[in-house]
Design a protein around this motif. Structure first.
Motif, mmCIF file in Angstrom:
data_model
loop_
_atom_site.group_PDB
_atom_site.id
_atom_site.type_symbol
_atom_site.label_atom_id
_atom_site.label_comp_id
_atom_site.label_asym_id
_atom_site.label_seq_id
_atom_site.Cartn_x
_atom_site.Cartn_y
_atom_site.Cartn_z
ATOM 1 N N GLU A 132 0.825 -1.203 0.000
ATOM 2 C CA GLU A 132 0.000 0.000 0.000
ATOM 3 C C GLU A 132 0.862 1.258 0.000
ATOM 4 O O GLU A 132 1.909 1.308 0.658
ATOM 5 C CB GLU A 132 -0.929 0.013 1.213
ATOM 6 C CG GLU A 132 -1.977 -1.097 1.175
ATOM 7 C CD GLU A 132 -2.873 -1.117 2.388
ATOM 8 O OE1 GLU A 132 -3.849 -1.898 2.393
ATOM 9 O OE2 GLU A 132 -2.605 -0.362 3.357
ATOM 10 N N VAL A 133 0.400 2.246 -0.752
ATOM 11 C CA VAL A 133 1.085 3.537 -0.827
ATOM 12 C C VAL A 133 0.120 4.619 -0.370
ATOM 13 O O VAL A 133 -0.955 4.783 -0.957
ATOM 14 C CB VAL A 133 1.558 3.833 -2.264
ATOM 15 C CG1 VAL A 133 2.261 5.193 -2.320
ATOM 16 C CG2 VAL A 133 2.488 2.731 -2.770
ATOM 17 N N LEU A 134 0.484 5.332 0.684
ATOM 18 C CA LEU A 134 -0.359 6.432 1.164
ATOM 19 C C LEU A 134 -0.249 7.594 0.190
ATOM 20 O O LEU A 134 0.847 8.092 -0.093
ATOM 21 C CB LEU A 134 0.066 6.866 2.564
ATOM 22 C CG LEU A 134 -0.060 5.800 3.655
ATOM 23 C CD1 LEU A 134 0.366 6.378 5.006
ATOM 24 C CD2 LEU A 134 -1.475 5.244 3.732
ATOM 25 N N LEU A 135 -1.397 8.034 -0.326
ATOM 26 C CA LEU A 135 -1.449 9.026 -1.396
ATOM 27 C C LEU A 135 -2.304 10.208 -0.960
ATOM 28 O O LEU A 135 -3.540 10.159 -1.068
ATOM 29 C CB LEU A 135 -2.020 8.379 -2.665
ATOM 30 C CG LEU A 135 -2.153 9.247 -3.905
ATOM 31 C CD1 LEU A 135 -0.799 9.755 -4.358
ATOM 32 C CD2 LEU A 135 -2.832 8.468 -5.029
ATOM 33 N N PRO A 136 -1.698 11.276 -0.451
ATOM 34 C CA PRO A 136 -2.486 12.458 -0.104
ATOM 35 C C PRO A 136 -3.272 12.965 -1.307
ATOM 36 O O PRO A 136 -2.731 13.073 -2.415
ATOM 37 C CB PRO A 136 -1.428 13.471 0.344
ATOM 38 C CG PRO A 136 -0.298 12.620 0.842
ATOM 39 C CD PRO A 136 -0.273 11.438 -0.089
ATOM 40 N N ILE A 185 4.760 12.268 -1.061
ATOM 41 C CA ILE A 185 4.582 13.683 -0.696
ATOM 42 C C ILE A 185 4.946 14.539 -1.899
ATOM 43 O O ILE A 185 5.972 14.310 -2.548
ATOM 44 C CB ILE A 185 5.459 14.077 0.511
ATOM 45 C CG1 ILE A 185 4.853 13.522 1.798
ATOM 46 C CG2 ILE A 185 5.624 15.576 0.625
ATOM 47 C CD1 ILE A 185 3.576 14.223 2.247
ATOM 48 N N CYS A 186 4.105 15.538 -2.201
ATOM 49 C CA CYS A 186 4.388 16.490 -3.267
ATOM 50 C C CYS A 186 4.179 17.896 -2.717
ATOM 51 O O CYS A 186 3.049 18.299 -2.439
ATOM 52 C CB CYS A 186 3.476 16.264 -4.474
ATOM 53 S SG CYS A 186 3.740 17.428 -5.838
ATOM 54 N N SER A 187 5.270 18.621 -2.518
ATOM 55 C CA SER A 187 5.205 19.980 -1.975
ATOM 56 C C SER A 187 6.333 20.805 -2.573
ATOM 57 O O SER A 187 7.502 20.419 -2.440
ATOM 58 C CB SER A 187 5.338 19.947 -0.450
ATOM 59 O OG SER A 187 5.376 21.250 0.097
ATOM 60 N N VAL A 216 8.493 8.769 -1.085
ATOM 61 C CA VAL A 216 8.783 9.301 -2.421
ATOM 62 C C VAL A 216 8.329 10.752 -2.395
ATOM 63 O O VAL A 216 7.145 11.036 -2.187
ATOM 64 C CB VAL A 216 8.051 8.523 -3.523
ATOM 65 C CG1 VAL A 216 8.270 9.193 -4.879
ATOM 66 C CG2 VAL A 216 8.527 7.077 -3.565
ATOM 67 N N THR A 217 9.266 11.679 -2.561
ATOM 68 C CA THR A 217 8.945 13.103 -2.480
ATOM 69 C C THR A 217 9.195 13.771 -3.825
ATOM 70 O O THR A 217 10.293 13.693 -4.368
ATOM 71 C CB THR A 217 9.736 13.798 -1.348
ATOM 72 O OG1 THR A 217 9.493 15.199 -1.376
ATOM 73 C CG2 THR A 217 11.220 13.535 -1.435
ATOM 74 N N ASP A 218 8.168 14.380 -4.358
ATOM 75 C CA ASP A 218 8.235 15.052 -5.660
ATOM 76 C C ASP A 218 8.544 16.528 -5.427
ATOM 77 O O ASP A 218 7.727 17.258 -4.869
ATOM 78 C CB ASP A 218 6.900 14.884 -6.388
ATOM 79 C CG ASP A 218 6.955 15.352 -7.837
ATOM 80 O OD1 ASP A 218 7.862 16.137 -8.182
ATOM 81 O OD2 ASP A 218 6.081 14.944 -8.629
ATOM 82 N N GLU A 219 9.721 16.959 -5.889
ATOM 83 C CA GLU A 219 10.189 18.320 -5.620
ATOM 84 C C GLU A 219 10.303 19.157 -6.889
ATOM 85 O O GLU A 219 11.042 20.145 -6.925
ATOM 86 C CB GLU A 219 11.544 18.254 -4.896
ATOM 87 C CG GLU A 219 11.473 17.521 -3.565
ATOM 88 C CD GLU A 219 12.771 17.552 -2.780
ATOM 89 O OE1 GLU A 219 13.796 18.012 -3.330
ATOM 90 O OE2 GLU A 219 12.763 17.122 -1.612
ATOM 91 N N ILE A 220 9.531 18.812 -7.911
ATOM 92 C CA ILE A 220 9.723 19.460 -9.205
ATOM 93 C C ILE A 220 9.314 20.939 -9.199
ATOM 94 O O ILE A 220 9.752 21.715 -10.051
ATOM 95 C CB ILE A 220 8.990 18.690 -10.317
ATOM 96 C CG1 ILE A 220 9.600 19.025 -11.681
ATOM 97 C CG2 ILE A 220 7.491 18.962 -10.275
ATOM 98 C CD1 ILE A 220 9.278 18.031 -12.773
#
Length: 410
Positions: A132-136, A185-187, A216-220
């Motif tokens: 499972e992947v927690l997806l905000p 996390i994407c912020s 996994v953090t998306d920093e784009i």
């Protein structure tokens, strides 16, 4: 010879023509809206598109010139290492230290065909079937599909406009089970523009580390923050998480290079090596010309980025003000990226142009048909009742487009 039947199977067998894995993937809603807007424009209709998340600025000249020079170099006409040009990996490591304070080695960098490939390869490398992947949520439309392709199970953790679309540790903990392996996390966030504070990033990162989760953090969108907001990198704020953290980034948004298709992931060496093995069979190296352009981008200064951010900041304030002037619409002020994500729950159920929308999909259809404005409905990113509007378009088009929506909805 075999023939396809209307049921999607092949004549003489019950096997489906398209694999279950691929047929279960939904089309990218944002690209679909953008394609529809462009098709209507091609027919001569004055459609204004708020769908695509790409800067309206050209790629800076010095980057383009680097690509032109690269085209003339015979060495760029050949295969290069599947994981990226060594000099580009060096430059990405240096750029990461400069911009976020995260110190990494080039061996921890994998250059990918855009951020989407980095996202997919991150999940493909660490997720097993059933994990499972927690997806905000709201989330970028590609995240759940990449998780499913890897065999994982996306578990939505929903935050709404009342919290500025930011989830809490308490919400994450309530969603965690014995099958939970990863947190995404994407912020700054696509689609909401939400930016987690340094304190929030630290709390979430420490919670993830305490429970042995990957992050996994998306920093784009790291450079696109406004006002008092600041960007915070998860492995910098929570150093103990570094061995179970993958950072996704790329040149697309920062340098107006969406079409160049250069992204990267940064992670532990064993993860990067495994992802590079996957990439060696899937795509081999990213286009060398695009890599040389990316090398010029990440090695250059941020003056062009600062110019774009100033324009986005101006448009951000304009679009939020105009959207909040519409009865039934509530738009929190985005702190980053270049998206506004208004709640339109107060509009649903009202008659608009002879129709009564009950979902944001229906409302988006009405806005496109009757106001000739393309927006993306909230269902593409999670719950219904919202619209995403990218303000990465010209000031005049932005004002005209939202004015059309105002007229229609009032």
């Amino acid at each position: 010879m075999t023939l396809a039947t209307s049921a999607g199977t092949t004549s003489g067998t019950s096997r489906p023509r398209i694999s279950q894995r691929i047929s279960s993937i939904a089309e990218s809603a944002t690209l679909a809206v953008d394609a529809k807007a462009k098709a209507l424009k091609a027919q001569g209709r004055p459609v204004i598109g708020f769908g695509a998340g790409e800067p309206d600025f050209p790629t800076p000249d010095y980057i383009v010139e680097a690509a032109v020079a690269a085209c003339r170099e015979p060495r760029n006409h050949r295969y290069t290492p599947a994981g990226g040009l060594p000099e580009l990996k060096d430059a990405i490591a240096a750029k990461t230290a400069r911009d976020s304070g995260y110190q990494v080695e080039p061996a921890q960098v994998l250059v990918t065909n855009g951020g989407k490939q980095a996202v997919y390869e991150a999940f493909a490398t660490i997720v097993d079937p059933g994990d499972e992947v927690l997806l905000p949520a709201p989330y970028w439309t590609t995240y759940p599909e990449s998780i499913r392709l890897a065999g994982g199970v996306p578990v939505e953790v929903v935050a709404d406009e009342s919290t500025g679309y930011r989830v809490t540790v308490e919400q994450l903990d309530a969603a965690r089970t014995e099958r939970t392996k990863v947190l995404l996390i994407c912020s700054p966030s696509n689609p909401t523009g939400a930016v987690y504070s340094r304190e929030e990033i630290r709390a979430i990162g420490r919670w993830a580390h305490e429970h042995g989760l990957w992050v996994v953090t998306d920093e784009i969108y790291e450079h696109l923050v406004y006002g008092e907001a600041t960007f915070s990198s998860m492995p910098v704020e929570v150093p103990e998480l570094a061995d179970t953290c993958i950072v996704v980034n790329g040149v697309a948004k920062t340098y107006a290079m969406t079409g160049w298709r250069v992204g990267w992931l940064i992670g532990p060496k064993d993860v990067v090596k495994a992802a590079a093995n996957l990439q060696s069979h899937a795509t081999s190296n990213v286009s060398n010309v695009a890599q040389r352009a990316a090398l010029a981008a990440v090695g250059g200064d941020l003056s062009a980025v600062n110019t774009m951010r100033e324009a986005f900041d101006r448009r951000r304030r304009t679009i939020v003000s105009m959207l909040n002037a519409i009865d039934g619409v509530m738009c929190p002020e985005p702190q980053g990226a270049f998206y506004a994500y208004p709640s339109v729950k107060g509009v649903l159920g009202r008659e608009i142009g002879g129709r009564t929308p009950t979902t944001s999909v229906e409302l988006a259809e009405i806005i496109l048909e009757q106001a000739e404005v393309a927006v993306v409905p909230g269902e593409a990113f999670g719950p219904s009742g919202y619209l995403r509007l990218s303000y990465a378009l010209g000031d005049d088009d932005l004002a005209e487009g939202v004015t059309r929506i105002q007229r229609l909805l009032s």
